[in-house]
Structure formats: C-alpha cells, structure tokens
Design an enzyme around this catalytic site. Structure first.
Site, PDB file in Angstrom:
ATOM      1  N   GLN A  11       2.996  -5.902 -15.097  1.00 33.38           N
ATOM      2  CA  GLN A  11       3.554  -4.758 -14.365  1.00 33.38           C
ATOM      3  C   GLN A  11       4.338  -3.876 -15.326  1.00 33.38           C
ATOM      4  O   GLN A  11       5.304  -4.325 -15.951  1.00 33.38           O
ATOM      5  CB  GLN A  11       4.457  -5.256 -13.241  1.00 33.38           C
ATOM      6  CG  GLN A  11       5.043  -4.147 -12.383  1.00 33.38           C
ATOM      7  CD  GLN A  11       6.137  -4.665 -11.482  1.00 33.38           C
ATOM      8  OE1 GLN A  11       7.166  -5.130 -11.949  1.00 33.38           O
ATOM      9  NE2 GLN A  11       5.910  -4.613 -10.185  1.00 33.38           N
TER      10      GLN A  11
ATOM     11  N   SER B  12       9.469  -0.952 -15.128  1.00 31.06           N
ATOM     12  CA  SER B  12      10.828  -0.724 -15.636  1.00 31.06           C
ATOM     13  C   SER B  12      10.804  -0.009 -16.987  1.00 31.06           C
ATOM     14  O   SER B  12       9.887  -0.188 -17.793  1.00 31.06           O
ATOM     15  CB  SER B  12      11.568  -2.056 -15.787  1.00 31.06           C
ATOM     16  OG  SER B  12      11.752  -2.668 -14.533  1.00 31.06           O
TER      17      SER B  12
ATOM     18  N   GLU C 115       4.494  -9.642   2.878  1.00 37.93           N
ATOM     19  CA  GLU C 115       5.165 -10.893   2.556  1.00 37.93           C
ATOM     20  C   GLU C 115       4.520 -12.051   3.297  1.00 37.93           C
ATOM     21  O   GLU C 115       4.133 -11.941   4.448  1.00 37.93           O
ATOM     22  CB  GLU C 115       6.653 -10.794   2.909  1.00 37.93           C
ATOM     23  CG  GLU C 115       7.389  -9.783   2.041  1.00 37.93           C
ATOM     24  CD  GLU C 115       8.880  -9.925   2.155  1.00 37.93           C
ATOM     25  OE1 GLU C 115       9.335 -11.030   2.485  1.00 37.93           O
ATOM     26  OE2 GLU C 115       9.582  -8.934   1.912  1.00 37.93           O
TER      27      GLU C 115
END
Length: 729
Positions: A468, A471, A587
């Site tokens: 991923q 950030s 989820e």
C-alpha cells in the site's frame, strides 16, 4: 445502548427508563438530597407492580423467573436516572436469599413491601458459638440502604472466616449514618448476643454472595458512567468559550472520548458478569467474569463522573447540578465493594489458578444446515496440500467469505462464524491476503471487469502480493494531505513523489497508490487510486526503512516519472478518497475462540508463575489490570459479533476496542519487559522476546491513524462533537 442485546432487553430498558422519567423527577431527586434522613419512596409500589423487583426470582415467590441479567439492566437504568430508593441492596438481598434457599422474606422483597440492605464488610460483627447456641454481637460494617431497610444481609466474622447472616429490623439496633451518597444512605447495625436460628447464618459460599453484589454494583456503575458521558458530551456540543464550542478543543474532545471508552468497558464487563451467572459455566469462570467487572466498572464510573465535573466546569461544581451526585454514588460503590486493587488481585489469582473466560455464541438453528454444507464442500480439500488447497479454498469463496459471489460466499454473520469454526476444526488456513484484504473489496466495488478478472482471483489464491502506497512524510494520519502528483500523459499517468512506511514493498508484486490528479480541487476530492506493477515498472526506488526494533520491515518508496497505464486507474479521476474508504464497509465478523486474554497475557502469566516466591501484591495488581483490560477487549468483540448476528449495526464498542486494544498490547509488553528484569536489556534478542515485542508494538498507536486521531474519530462520530476547525479559521 444497554447491557443486554436482545429486543426484549431493550424493551425492558425502555420500560424502566420511562418509569424513571415519570417518577424520579428533578424535584423528587432534590427532595431526597435535602432530606435529613432517607425516606421510603412513595412510588415504590408502582415499580413493584411492574415486576421489576422480582425479575430474577422464581414465580412461586412473586418473581418473573428470569435471571440476573434482566435485573442488571434495571440496575443500570435506575443508576443512570439516580432514582431514589434501595433497589440495588434489595435486589442483592433477594438474589442471595433465593440462592441460599431462604424463602421467608422473598415475597415481601418481590412485592415491594420489604426493603433490603447489605453490608459486605463485617466491621466488628462476629458470630459466637457455644455448643448448640449461635449468637451475633458487635457492630456491622456500613450497610448500603440501611436507613429504610427491613431485611439486612450482613457480613460477619465466624472464627476467622467471613460468613453472611440475615436479620430483620425488629431484632437489631439501626443507627443512621451521615452519608456521602446523599440519596441512597447508609446505616450500621448493632446487636448484643442476638440468638440466631439455623437459617440466619447462610451456608452459601461467601465469595458467591459477594459476586452477586459485585455483578449488580457493576451494572449500576455502567449506568452512572453512561449518564456522565452523555451529560459531558451534550454540554461540550453547546458551551462556547474563547469564541468556539468547547467540544472542538482537543483537550475536551479527547477527555470525553476517553470517558466513552471507560463507559463501554464498564458496560461490557458488567454485561458479561450478569450473563455468566445465567449461563451454565464453571464456578471459577463465572467468578472470573465477576472479578473483571468489579475491577473495572466501579473504577470507570468514578473516573468518568470526576471527568464530567471537569468538562462542565463551574456549573459542574455547584450543589444544584446533579454531577456531584453521580460522583458520590460511583465513589461509594467503589469503596463499599472493596478496593479496585483487591479486585484486580482476585482476577490475577483466579487466572493463575487456571480460570479462563471462554468466548462463545449460541448460533441460530439454521447454522447447522450451513455447517453441513460447509463440511461437505471442505471435504475434497483434505486430500490437497499447500498451494493446491489454498487455491481450492479460494475458488470456493473461503479466502474472504464475506465478499460477494463468486469471489466470496456473500456470507452473512451466521455463515461467517460457522465457516470460521469449520475451517478451524479441519485445521485449514486460507490464504491471508494482508494488504489484499483492502485491495480486493475495493476492486470488486469499483474496478472494471478487466481489473477484477486480472487481479482478484490471483489475490485470493495468494499468487499476488500487494503493498500500500498511501502514507507520505508530510501526510501520515492526514491522508488527504498527500502531495504525490499524477499528471495525465499519452496512454496513462506519470507519478512523482515519495511514500513512506510501506510494508512489504520489497516482496510485493503490485501496489495500490493514492496520488493527486487535481491540484485545484479540495484536498479530499483531488485524489485518484492507481495500481502499480512493482516488479516491472521503471522509476521506483524502494529503500528499506530501519525501525526501532533494528529490523527493516517498512520501506520508503520514491516515484520518479513512474508511468501507470490508463487501465490501472481504478474508478474515475478524483475517486481516490472514496475508494480508499471502501474497506470500512467490508469488515468481517469474527470471534476469538480462545480465552478472552490472548497470547500476550498468557506470556505475562508464564513470567508471573516463574517468579521465585511468586508475584508480590503490586505485581498481582498490575497483572489483574492487564487481564481485565484484555477481557474487556475480547468482550467488545463478542458484543459486536452478536450485534451482527442480530442484523444490527456495530455499537460504540467496535470503535473503542480498536483504541483500547492497542494501548492494552503496549501495556502487556511493557510489563513483560519489566518482569523479565535485566535479561530484557540484552541486545540481539529473538523477535518474540518481551524486549522486541515491546519495541514492535510502539508503532501500533501510530500506524493506521494515531491514538489522537482515533480519539477525534470517537469524539466526532460517536459523540457528535464538532470537528476541528479548518486551518486559518
């Protein structure tokens, strides 16, 4: 929310709440506050007529034949409304007498004609035996509700052992005590050589009697905490200071968010203590559930009610505001029940002696049909091994059963839990996609047909590993503030920028990357979601990032003119923020089938058992605190699973559990390192050692949104507090 979960539980809650609103008005409460002594409530007969005093009692004595859970719900609501009257001690007395087989006073306790009082500490009250004669002498400890009681349940010393005796008002001298709790007041009982009959000294295990009291104390404490949290949040949403609503200041917002966390802890452990008394569980397991509740709920209520006064400010410090009534009540419960430290030590002792609270749910009847189908479908996998087995499980939808068919099984909550049980029983482990667990739902929801067919099957089988690229050095928790640019070029996009904290980048096949495609759009709307071929794309510079553990599991990734073809843009330009959030709606429903403590606590208990001479009182207190927090986290997961089974949305505990779970793990390994002593200071330790685990878990309160960000989310989304102002406003 309430202690219970069923529709019947909520109906009971609403009934009690409505009754309290009609009868325990502000004027009634203030009259009780200003009275010289406690008076018998005039409205008590109407409460008895609703059947609330005998919910836990057999029908033959005027009860309803339910259990302690229903009575705990009532205690929670009456505590929340600060209803004057001795419901709590009366319910404790009747529950104890019923269990002890003493029926003479039960009818009166159930119909409201008799009130009860309870003293859990003996004072200097003692049972004296002389042949067949048994007498009671001395002065009791503080008797909760004693000023209006007719039947007293009193702890006493019997040759160095604690016992409980039952006496009626007409046989004793009652002295009203000036009481810190100015609504439900206390007394002490004095007797001199009072002759006792056989049934007056209860043969019940004293620990079990205290457990009954502790269960209902914890339930009332949950109600007190709920009132304080709601009151503080309501005030913080409207009170203005320095030109802003005070709930917008992080100091206030985080305080109230922490209050909610403590309230949910209190509620979930109180619920489990009451539930354990109703279920057919071993005595040591039930006692452990109660000890956890007693170690958490009264203390939580005390902390939350104190914080409520601070959030309210000056108005909270006035006699006229009810906040101090709740703090007085919470502190009284905490002291009357016994110190928090003593209950934490009881948690530790029970656990070290082998007690465990096992999490489980009762699945509905259709689960067995589902189970039979799952077993039949899993049967062929027994003859397969390794990659072939994982491929079979992926093909049949077992990698992620909650996903829609054909990629998953479109499994509802019941099916997910059955699947998990059957996979565990067969000792099958489908592929763990890790980052792919975020990628695959996003592709299914927003990807093109070609993207889904190209990436989803391989991800489910384990043939593709994802990383991923979200950030950035300047955009950690503030993901929307990222600055990596994507410029449209012929046939695709050119990406330039830097990503950081990218796990698995050196082993990944593909990565998901957020980049800014529109610098003029608001920061949440100018992002796009790209798929990058990590192994075959030029312009990627992946550099290991060494962490405080000494390892380099994370990476920083530099993108220098990286070309991404149009077919690797997911959705439309500008959809990136929406796509990044898709995983929140996917989820899984899961439930640990171990004890509520988990592996970290088991390590801690092994260290305690290995201490020469055993752990001291301070260490036992710390251990009990850690174990109690672990139990509350497991129970929050259980309640979330039960809500899903009932078709309801997750409650506050699902968000709170994420925050508290991280802090709990950090406490576990900090304690483990302390207990390992100087051995923990040696370098070059195994990654599973207490030292390495302590270092490793420090990242958990940073990754995925820092603790402060999580507190903002709890404050804003669960409590409705205002968002932080935009910069410059």
């Amino acid at each position: 929310m309430t202690l219970g979960l069923s529709d019947e539980d909520r109906e009971l809650r609403d009934s009690v709440r409505g009754w309290a609103a009609r009868h325990a008005t502000p004027d009634v409460i203030r009259t009780a506050v200003e009275a010289k002594t406690e008076a018998r409530p005039t409205y008590w007969s109407s409460f008895a007529e609703l059947g609330m005093l005998g919910l836990h009692l057999p029908e033959e004595v005027g009860g309803a034949g339910f259990g302690l859970l229903e009575t705990a719900i009532v205690a929670e609501e009456l505590g929340r409304a600060m209803v004057p009257g001795p419901f709590l001690p009366t319910a404790i007395v009747s529950a104890v007498l019923d269990e002890a087989g003493r029926r003479s006073e039960l009818d009166g306790l159930a119909d409201g004609s008799l009130f009860g009082a309870v003293a859990l500490q003996p004072g200097d009250l003692r049972v004296e035996r002389d042949g067949d004669s048994v007498t009671l002498s001395g002065t009791s400890g503080v008797a909760l509700g004693g000023q209006v009681a007719d039947v007293f349940l009193l702890a006493a010393d019997d040759g160095g052992e604690r016992v409980f005796v039952v006496v009626t008002r007409d046989r004793v001298e009652v002295t009203n005590l000036p009481s810190y709790d100015v609504i439900r007041r206390n007394a002490e009982i004095t007797v001199s050589a009072l002759r006792l009959s056989d049934g007056d000294v209860l043969r019940s295990d004293p620990h079990r009697i205290v457990d009954i009291a502790a269960t209902l104390f914890a339930a009332e404490a949950a109600g007190l905490a709920d009132w304080a949290t709601t009151t503080a949040a309501d005030y913080a949403r409207v009170r203005k200071q320095f030109g802003r609503v005070i709930g917008q200041f992080q100091g206030v917002k985080h305080t109230v968010a922490r209050m909610l966390c403590l309230t949910e802890q209190a509620r979930v452990v109180a619920w489990d203590a009451a539930r354990a008394r109703r279920e057919d569980v071993p005595d040591d397991e039930a006692s452990l559930a109660v000890a956890v509740a007693a170690s958490i709920a009264p203390e939580a209520a005390f902390q939350v009610t104190k914080n409520c006064i601070q959030v309210l400010g000056g108005i909270g410090y006035t006699w006229e505001h009810d906040a101090h009534l709740y703090m007085r009540r919470a502190q009284s419960l905490r002291i009357l029940l016994g110190s928090t430290a003593s209950w934490r030590r009881r948690v530790a002792h029970l656990t070290l002696d082998g007690a465990r609270r096992v999490l489980s749910v009762d699945l509905p009847p259709e689960a067995e049909r589902i189970r039979a189908d799952v077993r039949a479908e899993l049967e062929p996998a027994k003859s397969l091994e390794n990659a072939a087995r994982k491929a079979y499980l992926a093909e049949k939808g077992y990698t992620a059963p909650h996903l829609p068919e054909p990629w998953g099984k479109a499994a509802d909550a019941v099916t997910q839990l059955v699947v998990a049980e059957e996979l565990r029983a067969a000792e099958f482990e489908p592929h763990d996609m890790i980052i792919g667990n975020w990628v695959v739902p996003t592709l299914i929801a927003h990807g093109s047909t070609e993207q889904i067919e190209r990436f989803v099957p391989q991800s489910l089988r384990g043939d593709l590993v994802w990383c991923q690229l979200f950030s950035e050095p300047g955009a950690g928790s503030d993901l929307a503030g990222l600055s990596t640019k994507a410029v449209k070029v012929d046939g695709g996009w050119r990406l330039d920028g830097q990503k950081v904290w990218t796990s698995m980048a050196r082993v990944a096949d593909w990565g998901i990357c957020l980049a800014r495609t529109d610098a003029e759009a608001p920061k949440h709307k100018g992002l796009s979601y790209f798929l990058i071929d990590i192994r075959n794309t030029e312009g990627l510079d992946i550099r290991p990032l060494r962490e405080i553990t000494g390892e380099a599991l994370f990476n920083e990734v530099f993108l220098d003119g990286v070309f991404v073809p149009d077919e690797c843009l997911v959705g439309e330009p500008g959809d990136g923020w929406k796509l990044a959030r898709t995983t929140l709606a996917n989820e899984r429903v899961s439930l640990s089938h171990d004890s509520t403590f988990g592996a970290g606590c088991e390590t801690l208990m092994a260290l305690a058992n290995g201490m020469p001479g055993g752990p001291d009182d301070e260490q036992l207190t710390v251990l009990g605190k850690v174990l109690g927090d672990a139990a509350s986290g497991g129970l929050m997961g259980l309640r979330t699973a039960l809500r899903s089974l009932a078709g309801a949305q997750p409650g506050a505990e699902s968000s709170v559990a994420k925050l508290l779970g991280v802090e709990h793990l950090q406490q576990v390994w900090e304690t483990a390192m302390d207990w390992a002593g100087t051995a923990s200071l040696l370098d070059d330790q195994d990654r599973t050692s207490a030292t390495q685990m302590f270092l490793n878990v420090q990242c958990m309160s940073i990754a995925g949104g820092t603790t402060n960000v999580q507190l903002n989310i709890i404050g804003e989304r669960l409590l409705g507090l205002p968002r932080d102002p935009e910069p410059g406003k």
